[in-house]
Design an enzyme around this catalytic site. Structure first.
Site, PDB file in Angstrom:
ATOM      1  N   SER A  33     -54.386  26.396  11.231  1.00 31.71           N
ATOM      2  CA  SER A  33     -54.600  24.887  10.531  1.00 31.71           C
ATOM      3  C   SER A  33     -54.961  24.003  11.086  1.00 31.71           C
ATOM      4  CB  SER A  33     -52.137  24.492  10.569  1.00 31.71           C
ATOM      5  OG  SER A  33     -52.283  24.321  12.263  1.00 31.71           O
ATOM      6  N   THR A  72     -50.116  20.618  12.710  1.00 30.56           N
ATOM      7  CA  THR A  72     -51.927  19.080  13.175  1.00 30.56           C
ATOM      8  C   THR A  72     -51.666  18.960  14.174  1.00 30.56           C
ATOM      9  OG1 THR A  72     -51.318  18.053  10.980  1.00 30.56           O
ATOM     10  CG2 THR A  72     -52.757  16.795  12.892  1.00 30.56           C
ATOM     11  N   THR A 127     -56.196  18.275  11.712  1.00 27.49           N
ATOM     12  CA  THR A 127     -56.074  19.442  10.758  1.00 27.49           C
ATOM     13  C   THR A 127     -56.451  19.622  10.573  1.00 27.49           C
ATOM     14  OG1 THR A 127     -53.568  19.067   9.990  1.00 27.49           O
ATOM     15  CG2 THR A 127     -55.143  17.942   8.980  1.00 27.49           C
ATOM     16  N   ARG A 160     -56.760  16.877  -2.207  1.00 28.08           N
ATOM     17  CA  ARG A 160     -55.242  16.582  -0.883  1.00 28.08           C
ATOM     18  C   ARG A 160     -55.934  15.959   0.214  1.00 28.08           C
ATOM     19  NH1 ARG A 160     -51.805  17.730   3.862  1.00 28.08           N
ATOM     20  NH2 ARG A 160     -50.496  16.979   3.199  1.00 28.08           N
ATOM     21  N   THR A 165     -47.016  15.166  12.606  1.00 28.52           N
ATOM     22  CA  THR A 165     -47.468  16.328  12.348  1.00 28.52           C
ATOM     23  C   THR A 165     -46.243  16.612  11.306  1.00 28.52           C
ATOM     24  OG1 THR A 165     -47.319  18.794  13.057  1.00 28.52           O
ATOM     25  CG2 THR A 165     -45.594  17.433  14.061  1.00 28.52           C
ATOM     26  N   GLY A 166     -46.973  18.036  10.752  1.00 28.30           N
ATOM     27  CA  GLY A 166     -45.611  17.712   9.440  1.00 28.30           C
ATOM     28  C   GLY A 166     -45.699  17.545   7.977  1.00 28.30           C
TER      29      GLY A 166
HETATM   30  N1  GLY Z   1     -49.667  16.888   8.698  1.00 29.61           N
HETATM   31  C1  GLY Z   1     -51.230  17.446   7.766  1.00 29.61           C
HETATM   32  C2  GLY Z   1     -50.613  17.095   6.431  1.00 29.61           C
HETATM   33  O1  GLY Z   1     -50.330  16.641   6.190  1.00 29.61           O
HETATM   34  O2  GLY Z   1     -52.420  17.543   6.565  1.00 29.61           O
END
Ligand code: GLY
Length: 338
Positions: A83, A193, A211, A221, A244-245
């Site tokens: 990730s 992340t 990330t 994206r 994060t998330g």
């Molecule tokens: N938090 C990382 C992402 O949504 O790309």
């Protein structure tokens, strides 16, 4: 005009006020905890290794900016980490595209988004900050800038990531649905992340966030991680925050900036993170049951805290007392999805 009696009264009043405030200051000074620094904190349990790398710099009196950059490079290089960085899972078209940002104690910041072929986006983000008048470079422009700065382009898609992507392709058509979020960041397969925050021996704060983004995302994206104020924010007077998330929800709420501003208003780091999660829940009470977001924050005193939507978010802390502490984040929902 003052007469003598009024003058004596006024003088003795101001003398007692001065004495009172001096004693109040003295008491406050006695009560105040000494600031806890140097210190470095990071999202997730893989933050331990990143923190320990950062600690090598902090323990020698080095700058927090150098510490977070060095720390963030550890998961970026880790071939087992899917990730962040070089072994990150690709987007739905098979491209590994990396996002990162960095911010220092003076409010300087730099970022790259959707960058391909360069294994250390955090270091490119730092050079965007230091060598250009800009904050964010994206896609081919970021790649070109990195190569100009001496980074070697290389194929980032590892055989393991390619295998996972091909397996994903069997069941998932090229549809822009939220299906990749089924592997909820924070779940077993998508630890997401790394966000790092450090305070150095001088009391200066910096942060880094890096990330490969959501696994199998749409090409192009960009999540919260390279967006200053969303994935990371640092204010050397107040503190710093990172997230994060699922980045979309963090961007919608300018999450890390919100956490820092709440700390400015007197919230503890944990309460500020909790309130930022609560804002996300208020906007999308149904969606949040299926996605993970976590915030991590530190204030100027070196107090830290975290909060997440769901159980499963952890963070790592490293200071002079202990260099491998992992703490489970507080959360709103018990659900843990794999
Ligand atoms: N938090 C990382 C992402 O949504 O790309």
């Amino acid at each position: 005009m003052y007469n003598r009696r009024q003058f004596i009264k006024a003088s003795s009043l101001s003398a007692s006020l001065a004495a009172l405030s001096a004693s109040a200051f003295a008491k406050a000074a006695l009560k105040a905890e000494p600031a806890n620094h140097p210190i470095v904190i990071s999202t997730w349990d893989f933050g331990v290794a990143a923190n320990q790398e950062a600690w090598k710099i902090l323990a020698k009196g080095g700058r927090s900016l150098d510490a977070v950059e060095a720390g963030a490079r550890i998961p970026e290089a880790d071939l087992k980490n899917h990730s962040v960085g070089r072994a990150g899972y690709p987007d739905r078209d098979g491209h590994v595209t990396l996002d990162a940002c960095i911010m220092d104690e003076q409010g300087n910041c730099g970022a790259v988004a959707g960058m391909e072929d360069i294994a250390h986006p955090i270091s490119v983000a730092r050079l965007v900050m230091e060598k250009t008048p800009h904050v964010l470079l994206v896609g081919d422009g970021a790649r070109q800038f990195a190569i100009e700065q001496g980074f070697k382009p290389e194929k980032l898609l590892t055989p393991e990531s390619e295998k996972a992507w091909k397996k994903w392709l069997v069941k998932h058509e090229y549809k822009p649905v939220m299906n990749s979020e089924n592997q909820m960041p924070g779940g077993k397969f998508n630890h997401d992340t790394i966000g790092m925050l450090a305070i150095d021996a001088r009391g200066n704060l910096s942060g880094a966030c890096t990330t490969s983004g959501m696994a199998f995302k749409l090409h192009g994206r960009v999540g919260d991680s390279p967006i200053i104020g969303a994935g990371l924010y640092v204010d050397n007077e107040v503190g710093g925050a990172t997230s994060t998330g699922v980045g979309e929800e963090v961007i919608r709420n300018v999450g890390s900036f919100l956490v820092v501003e709440l700390m400015r208003q007197g919230y503890s780091p944990q309460d500020a993170c909790k309130e930022a999660c609560h804002r996300i829940i208020k906007r999308k009470p149904d969606t949040v049951k299926e996605i993970q977001v976590g915030f991590l924050a530190i204030n100027k005193k070196g107090e830290y805290g975290a909060y997440a939507l769901h159980k499963g978010f952890t963070f790592a802390v490293c200071d002079s007392k202990k260099q491998d502490l992992i703490i489970p984040g507080q959360y709103f929902y018990e659900t843990v999805k794999d």
